[in-house]
Design a protein around this motif. Structure first.
Motif, mmCIF file in Angstrom:
data_model
loop_
_atom_site.group_PDB
_atom_site.id
_atom_site.type_symbol
_atom_site.label_atom_id
_atom_site.label_comp_id
_atom_site.label_asym_id
_atom_site.label_seq_id
_atom_site.Cartn_x
_atom_site.Cartn_y
_atom_site.Cartn_z
ATOM 1 N N GLY A 220 -25.690 15.001 12.051
ATOM 2 C CA GLY A 220 -25.760 16.454 12.234
ATOM 3 C C GLY A 220 -25.746 17.160 10.898
ATOM 4 O O GLY A 220 -26.237 16.647 9.889
ATOM 5 N N ARG A 221 -25.205 18.366 10.902
ATOM 6 C CA ARG A 221 -25.055 19.159 9.673
ATOM 7 C C ARG A 221 -26.388 19.315 8.926
ATOM 8 O O ARG A 221 -26.451 19.215 7.705
ATOM 9 N N GLY A 222 -27.470 19.537 9.685
ATOM 10 C CA GLY A 222 -28.761 19.787 9.066
ATOM 11 C C GLY A 222 -29.528 18.560 8.633
ATOM 12 O O GLY A 222 -30.542 18.679 7.927
ATOM 13 N N SER A 223 -29.095 17.379 9.039
ATOM 14 C CA SER A 223 -29.748 16.149 8.584
ATOM 15 C C SER A 223 -31.228 16.096 8.955
ATOM 16 O O SER A 223 -32.052 15.565 8.197
ATOM 17 N N LEU A 224 -31.580 16.634 10.117
ATOM 18 C CA LEU A 224 -32.975 16.554 10.559
ATOM 19 C C LEU A 224 -33.889 17.514 9.811
ATOM 20 O O LEU A 224 -35.116 17.449 9.963
ATOM 21 N N SER A 225 -33.318 18.404 9.022
ATOM 22 C CA SER A 225 -34.146 19.393 8.324
ATOM 23 C C SER A 225 -35.103 18.749 7.332
ATOM 24 O O SER A 225 -36.125 19.329 6.970
ATOM 25 N N THR A 226 -34.797 17.539 6.875
ATOM 26 C CA THR A 226 -35.662 16.837 5.923
ATOM 27 C C THR A 226 -36.719 15.985 6.601
ATOM 28 O O THR A 226 -37.578 15.415 5.927
ATOM 29 N N GLU A 246 -33.687 21.084 15.566
ATOM 30 C CA GLU A 246 -34.099 21.208 14.166
ATOM 31 C C GLU A 246 -35.473 20.584 13.927
ATOM 32 O O GLU A 246 -36.091 20.831 12.890
ATOM 33 N N TYR A 247 -35.936 19.769 14.875
ATOM 34 C CA TYR A 247 -37.217 19.084 14.692
ATOM 35 C C TYR A 247 -37.932 19.050 16.031
ATOM 36 O O TYR A 247 -37.452 18.455 17.001
#
Length: 311
Positions: A220-226, A246-247
């Motif tokens: 979590g914590r924005g990991s999928l943003s990349t 997020e994706y």
């Protein structure tokens, strides 16, 4: 018997150790003497009251769903188990009331499978929920096969470290993200460790220039943003952290009880392809401290509670 319970929602401070009667059981249930139980982040979430709009809590509540133990008694209508059998289980009811932070529990036979012979009690207790989550994500949701390159975010965590091993067992090349302190541990699992941070994309593309075939987010914590920058064309993406939004196209993974999947995890363990890393094991009476450690993060693998000296 002794059990850990809470009378109202809250954090680790609401837990207390109490003496309660041994569980009663229907004719088609199994009474298990719990040798070890594992903690999961879900314990903290339900205990906080966050899930109260969705799931009933019948106070007092004994938390916990994972166990490893010994069958003590079987109901007259029960088949498949007998006293003395060593088992693991994912014991979750429709309401929060009876749990595995205790010395004994009554369980449905479908919730139990045999314990892996080569895992300790604490390791075995850590397998059911985290293992089912990892297995169902890697095998069913992402359909990882030999030759795939897989990126696991949070590869040192309870689900992540199992997902890494399951993907490798299926013939995949695995990259695992984690903190600087967890790089050696992630490497010991057979994955290529990648550090969190601004250089994550650069690190991954240096290893996999064409991108990765599958991504599992356990952090979590924005990991999928990349992910957009890392994913190959047609890449499969899944998340266990409700961050799939997020994706676009990512799959949300929720563990479900499946006896065949749980049995396959046992087989992988006995084949030497899967192990459970226990970061720390606490006596049952120190359940509150165990929860504090879990809530603090930076746990490698699993936290366990034990009801015997050697686990």
């Amino acid at each position: 018997m002794k059990a850990v319970q809470y009378q109202n929602f809250g954090g680790p401070e609401v837990l207390e150790v109490v003496d309660i009667p041994d569980p009663k059981m229907f004719a088609d249930l199994v009474l298990v003497r719990i040798e070890a139980a594992a903690l999961n982040p879900a314990d903290l979430g339900f205990q906080s009251g966050a899930a109260d709009p969705l799931v009933d809590s019948l106070f007092p509540v004994t938390p916990g769903w994972d166990l490893a133990g010994v069958v003590e008694q079987v109901g007259v209508a029960t088949t498949g188990f007998r006293p003395g059998d060593e088992v693991i289980g994912f014991v979750r009811g429709q309401a929060m009331h009876y749990g595995t932070y205790a010395e004994k529990i009554s369980a449905e036979p479908r919730q139990l499978v045999r314990k892996p012979r080569n895992l300790s009690w604490a390791q075995a207790a850590g397998l059911p929920l985290a293992g089912l989550t990892a297995y169902q994500a890697i095998v069913h949701s992402l359909e990882v096969t030999a030759g795939d390159t897989v990126l696991v975010h949070g590869a040192a965590g309870g689900v992540g470290h199992l997902a890494v091993q399951i993907a490798i067992a299926r013939g995949a090349r695995v990259l695992g993200t984690g903190s600087e302190a967890s790089q050696v541990f992630i490497g010991s699992l057979g994955a290529i460790p990648v550090r969190y941070g601004d250089e994550l994309v650069e690190q991954v593309l240096k290893i996999a220039p064409d991108g990765v075939d599958a991504v599992l987010d356990t952090a979590g914590r924005g990991s999928l943003s990349t992910t957009q920058a890392l994913a190959a064309v047609g890449a499969r993406v899944a998340s266990i952290t409700r961050s799939a939004t997020e994706y676009e196209g990512a799959i949300d993974v929720y563990a479900r009880l499946d006896g065949d999947d749980l049995t396959r995890l046992v087989e992988l363990a006995e084949e030497g392809k899967l192990t459970v890393h226990v970061d720390r094991a606490f006596p049952l009476g120190q359940a509150a401290e165990a929860q504090r450690v879990l809530a603090g993060g930076h746990v490698r693998g699993k936290i366990a509670l034990k009801n015997r000296r050697e686990v």
